[in-house]
Design an enzyme around this catalytic site. Structure first.
Site, short mmCIF file in Angstrom:
data_model
loop_
_atom_site.label_atom_id
_atom_site.label_comp_id
_atom_site.label_asym_id
_atom_site.label_seq_id
_atom_site.Cartn_x
_atom_site.Cartn_y
_atom_site.Cartn_z
N CYS A 103 -10.76 -4.02 -5.20
CA CYS A 103 -9.63 -3.08 -5.18
C CYS A 103 -8.97 -2.91 -6.54
O CYS A 103 -8.10 -2.06 -6.71
CB CYS A 103 -8.61 -3.54 -4.15
SG CYS A 103 -9.40 -4.05 -2.62
N HIS A 135 0.74 -3.00 -5.27
CA HIS A 135 -0.56 -2.94 -4.58
C HIS A 135 -0.29 -2.77 -3.09
O HIS A 135 -0.98 -2.00 -2.43
CB HIS A 135 -1.34 -4.22 -4.88
CG HIS A 135 -2.72 -4.22 -4.34
ND1 HIS A 135 -3.65 -3.25 -4.66
CD2 HIS A 135 -3.36 -5.07 -3.48
CE1 HIS A 135 -4.79 -3.50 -4.02
NE2 HIS A 135 -4.63 -4.59 -3.30
N GLU A 176 2.57 -10.72 -3.35
CA GLU A 176 2.96 -9.78 -4.41
C GLU A 176 4.48 -9.79 -4.61
O GLU A 176 4.97 -9.77 -5.75
CB GLU A 176 2.46 -8.37 -4.08
CG GLU A 176 2.70 -7.41 -5.24
CD GLU A 176 2.07 -6.03 -5.02
OE1 GLU A 176 1.65 -5.73 -3.88
OE2 GLU A 176 2.02 -5.25 -5.99
N LYS A 197 0.46 3.19 -0.41
CA LYS A 197 -0.71 3.09 0.48
C LYS A 197 -0.38 3.50 1.92
O LYS A 197 -1.29 3.89 2.66
CB LYS A 197 -1.28 1.67 0.45
CG LYS A 197 -2.04 1.37 -0.85
CD LYS A 197 -2.76 0.05 -0.76
CE LYS A 197 -3.64 -0.19 -1.98
NZ LYS A 197 -2.87 -0.47 -3.21
N HIS A 233 -5.67 2.67 1.65
CA HIS A 233 -6.16 1.85 0.55
C HIS A 233 -7.50 2.44 0.09
O HIS A 233 -8.49 2.40 0.81
CB HIS A 233 -6.34 0.41 1.03
CG HIS A 233 -6.62 -0.57 -0.07
ND1 HIS A 233 -7.09 -0.20 -1.31
CD2 HIS A 233 -6.49 -1.92 -0.10
CE1 HIS A 233 -7.25 -1.27 -2.05
NE2 HIS A 233 -6.89 -2.34 -1.34
N PHE A 236 -10.27 -8.29 -3.71
CA PHE A 236 -11.19 -9.29 -3.16
C PHE A 236 -11.75 -10.12 -4.30
O PHE A 236 -12.07 -9.59 -5.36
CB PHE A 236 -12.38 -8.55 -2.55
CG PHE A 236 -12.47 -8.57 -1.07
CD1 PHE A 236 -11.35 -8.55 -0.27
CD2 PHE A 236 -13.72 -8.55 -0.45
CE1 PHE A 236 -11.47 -8.53 1.10
CE2 PHE A 236 -13.85 -8.52 0.92
CZ PHE A 236 -12.72 -8.52 1.69
#
Lengths: 388, 403
Positions: free
Chosen positions: B160, B293, B304, B322, B327, B386
């Protein structure tokens, strides 16, 4: 800043471990043979043999990881040990990782998709998914060795080994990290062998780089890893580097030959050397039609009788992985001051008439070498290495 | 000598629509572009919604590529690039210009087509044609060959964070003088393979994507692409291009914690943001907006928020976009970088829609309504992926940095 290779690690069809690989490279011992994993394919291939993951890697978190990841983990472990950086105290936030991948965990990718098609999304395995993603070898390697600086996965064809090297070189020169582990790894898969067969890029039973018939390559697998750091830092740690990496250049244009010529010239310029300073070339040549382009492109740059060799008859074509294996082989040739030998490849294509391919003499005065890699999409990448 | 790096063109296609104007309008109004998946049957999955690019027809006039051979990912990429190229008045033919792209899937739709046909009919009987556009690295080279660009192409697959890393690397290349101009961005498609994967990880929402909400239950996947023309400032001025915004900072780190979960203490994310601030040479108090994010998953949002709290003052406005578009994986960093720049240029704070009750463990200022009175001179965009790959980018208004 001078940047050197301070550690190497290998899992290859020609030998597992740097000592076996080094012996195979200088004895021109081939790892190619009939396929034991996919006997029905009717194709020969270069399989990694005698690889015992559990014996090398005790950490059970990775025992079910993809084959490509396991090859990568073992190669990286050896490279860190070789560089004197394994299980030692160093600032992990100042360590980087760049991994070049072509197909990644293709076996798990196919298995996951087959489960999805045959059984539906309710039945697919989350572990299979997370280990199939293209950056799984990178994530697992970063995790296994606690590398907490920048980590990147670069996707590409044969050039990706040098693309990864180029990015690593930039990270060190920018001062972002103290050292970078560069890894490229691939696993053999029936689907991959079959696909290249359909594209008529594979030969079937033998692999003859430079040969005039361009019958094709044989697929290989494995992993190559190296540790890059500044020469000054390596010396301060008491490590004897394998070779200096003077440049790593990636390029491409509308024609493959033009890409090769321009890329090789740029790599020489970036390294601050002339074509005449290069003592030997480690070519990408794998027996495919791309050999002709490589021969013409490099022939425009280099003078007659320059020793040129390819290790692909030993390792098979494993794309970025075999390119990084070529880089390491070339670095070892500088360290040992011995030219790499070619096995018998039959009648060379006229594109290579400028080169000295039938190398018999094992020793010469090697100062700098160029490693070449050529992709199918008009891309090419080169690195210039220097003896220390 | 360090060069100043500006953006001279952007192109975007997202679930909000195609083009900068449409995306700006939707972003400002907080439009929810998540709906039921139509590109494949998701009825057996725990979640069935996502952000698709609706009504997308690829009608570019191609000179060298064959549209029938192109994967949906290539089509999204080429669409975004064409808009960026036009916006930057970038004449591509014969130009040496690196292309740096980020993608998680590459041409997985084509890969599924080939593999699915092989499973059904036997692999010996099927055409390899779909594989031409399967490999992720072919897309960058295709773009270069179509437009006559020469030079390096680099395809990041850092999950990502792929798109953000591609932009960050382009920024570094231009800043160091390695190149005067670069194409950078990210893209990914809505693909059954990935949807099933995230579904199996129980990461897909069964209700609404609600970043930072107490009741958040997962992410909504999306698709799209965004492309930037990244350029050395003087080079842009010499050729008469108009700089839009300056890129001043990029931070890149790894968690080394878990293959799918982020480090709970937010250490890797914090170091990425600190790295970007150091790179830009600015204090955290200078940042007027953070595009988080913010995936809407339990682990990411808490991590985060902790990382943001450790660096920024509590009043710093934060939102995740998002919830509006989903995403976009490899495309997320690039599309959200465009949204971040929209906030700077448009003087507004994009809303974090669907937030009902902020997680009591989260102590940051989430912007839930579009605030059109905001002055955003400096903004930061986060992308975490990831495998523990983290990237943060800092963009600054040209007046902010004295241009």
């Amino acid at each position: 800043m001078r940047v050197v290779i301070s550690g190497i690690g290998l899992v290859t069809p020609a030998g597992v471990g740097k000592e076996c690989f080094e012996e195979a490279v200088f004895d021109a011992h081939s790892g190619i043979g009939p396929s034991s994993r996919f006997p029905d394919s009717g194709f020969a291939s270069a399989e990694v043999k005698g690889f015992d993951f559990a014996n090398v890697f005790a950490d059970r978190r990775f025992r079910r990881s993809a084959t490509v990841t396991r090859y990568g983990l073992c190669a990286v472990k050896e490279s860190l040990e070789d560089a004197g950086l394994f299980n030692t105290e160093y600032n992990l936030e100042r360590a980087g990782l760049v991994v070049g991948v072509t197909h990644g965990a293709i076996g798990m990718t196919c298995d996951f998709h087959e489960d999805l098609v045959r059984e539906g999304p309710e039945s697919v395995s989350p572990a299979l998914f997370s280990d199939s993603v293209l950056n799984a070898p990178t994530g697992n390697t970063s995790l296994a060795f606690a590398i907490r600086g920048p980590s990147h996965t670069i996707i590409g064809g044969p050039t990706v080994g040098i693309q990864a090297l180029s990015l690593a070189l930039s990270l060190i020169k920018e001062g972002a990290v103290d050292f970078v582990v560069v890894l490229s790894c691939e696993e053999l898969s029936e689907r991959v062998i079959e696909a290249y067969k359909k594209f008529r890029l594979t030969s079937g039973t033998e692999m003859r780089p430079f040969n005039m018939e361009h019958a094709g390559f044989l697929c290989g697998e494995g992993a190559a890893a190296l540790v890059l750091e500044s020469h000054e830092r390596a010396l301060s740690r008491g490590v004897t580097p394998v070779a200096e990496v003077c440049s790593a250049v990636v390029g491409g244009s509308e024609s493959s030959v033009e890409s090769i010529e321009r890329g090789a010239r740029r790599a020489l310029k970036a390294a601050g050397v002339e074509a005449a300073d290069i003592s030997a070339v480690t070519a990408c040549a794998n027996g495919s039609k791309m050999d002709a382009h490589e021969g013409v492109g490099l022939g425009r740059v280099f003078a007659h009788s320059l020793p040129v060799s390819s290790i692909k008859q030993l390792t098979g074509e494993s794309f970025g992985a075999s390119t990084l294996m070529s880089v390491i082989a070339s670095a070892l040739s500088l360290k040992r001051n011995r030219v790499l030998l070619n096995r018998d490849f039959g009648q060379a294509g006229p594109e290579w008439s400028w080169a000295s391919l039938r190398v018999r003499s094992a020793s010469t005065d090697l100062t700098s070498t160029l490693v070449s890699s050529v992709g199918l999409l008009n891309e090419a990448a080169f690195t210039v290495l220097k003896r220390l | 000598m360090i060069k100043r790096v500006v953006v001279t063109g952007m192109g975007i296609i997202s679930p909000h629509g195609a083009g900068y104007s449409e995306n700006l309008k939707a972003l400002n109004e907080g439009r929810d572009s998540i709906s039921e998946i139509t590109l494949f049957d998701s009825s057996s999955c725990r979640g069935t919604t996502g952000g698709e690019v609706r009504g997308f027809s690829f009608d570019a006039h191609l000179k060298r590529l064959r549209a029938s051979r192109l994967d949906r990912s290539s089509k999204l990429l080429l669409t975004a690039f064409e808009e960026a190229r036009e916006a930057a008045s970038f004449s591509t033919g014969g130009v040496e210009c690196p292309v740096l792209l980020g993608t998680t899937l590459g041409g997985m739709i084509s890969g599924m087509k080939y593999h699915g046909a092989g499973l059904k009919n036997g692999f010996e009987h099927i055409s390899p044609a779909p594989l031409v556009d399967y490999f992720a690295h072919t897309h960058a080279r295709n773009l270069m060959n179509e437009y006559g660009l020469s030079g390096e192409s680099l395809t990041f697959s850092d999950a990502c964070a792929s798109g953000a890393h591609a932009i960050g690397r382009a920024f570094r290349m231009v800043r160091s003088g390695e190149s005067v101009i670069a194409v950078a961005g990210g893209y990914d498609t809505m693909c059954e393979f990935t949807f099933a994967g995230f579904n199996s990880l129980q990461a897909v929402t069964v209700s609404k994507c609600r970043p930072f909400d107490r009741d958040r239950d997962g992410l909504a996947l999306g698709e799209g692409a965004a492309i930037f023309i990244v350029e050395e400032m003087e080079h842009a001025r010499r050729r008469g291009a108009v700089p839009i915004v300056e890129i001043t900072g990029y931070g890149s780190t790894s968690d080394a914690y878990h293959i799918t979960r982020p480090s709970p203490d937010g250490d890797g994310a914090r170091r990425a943001m600190e790295g970007a601030l150091n790179d830009a040479g600015i204090d955290a108090s200078k940042v007027d907006y953070i595009n988080a994010h913010g995936t809407g998953t339990v682990y990411n949002d808490l991590m985060e928020a902790r990382a943001i709290s450790a660096i920024f003052k509590k009043s710093t406005p934060v939102s995740s976009t998002k919830a509006m578009i989903g995403h976009l994986l490899g495309g997320a960093g690039a599309v959200e970088a465009v949204f971040t720049i929209m906030a700077i240029k448009g003087g507004f704070l994009p809303p974090n829609i669907n937030l009902r009750n902020i997680d009591p463990g989260i102590d940051i200022s989430i912007t839930t309504e579009s605030d059109c009175r905001a002055v955003v001179g400096t903004a930061l965009s986060n992308s975490f992926g990831f495998g523990g790959a983290n990237a943060s980018l800092i963009f600054q208004d040209l007046t902010e940095v004295g241009i």
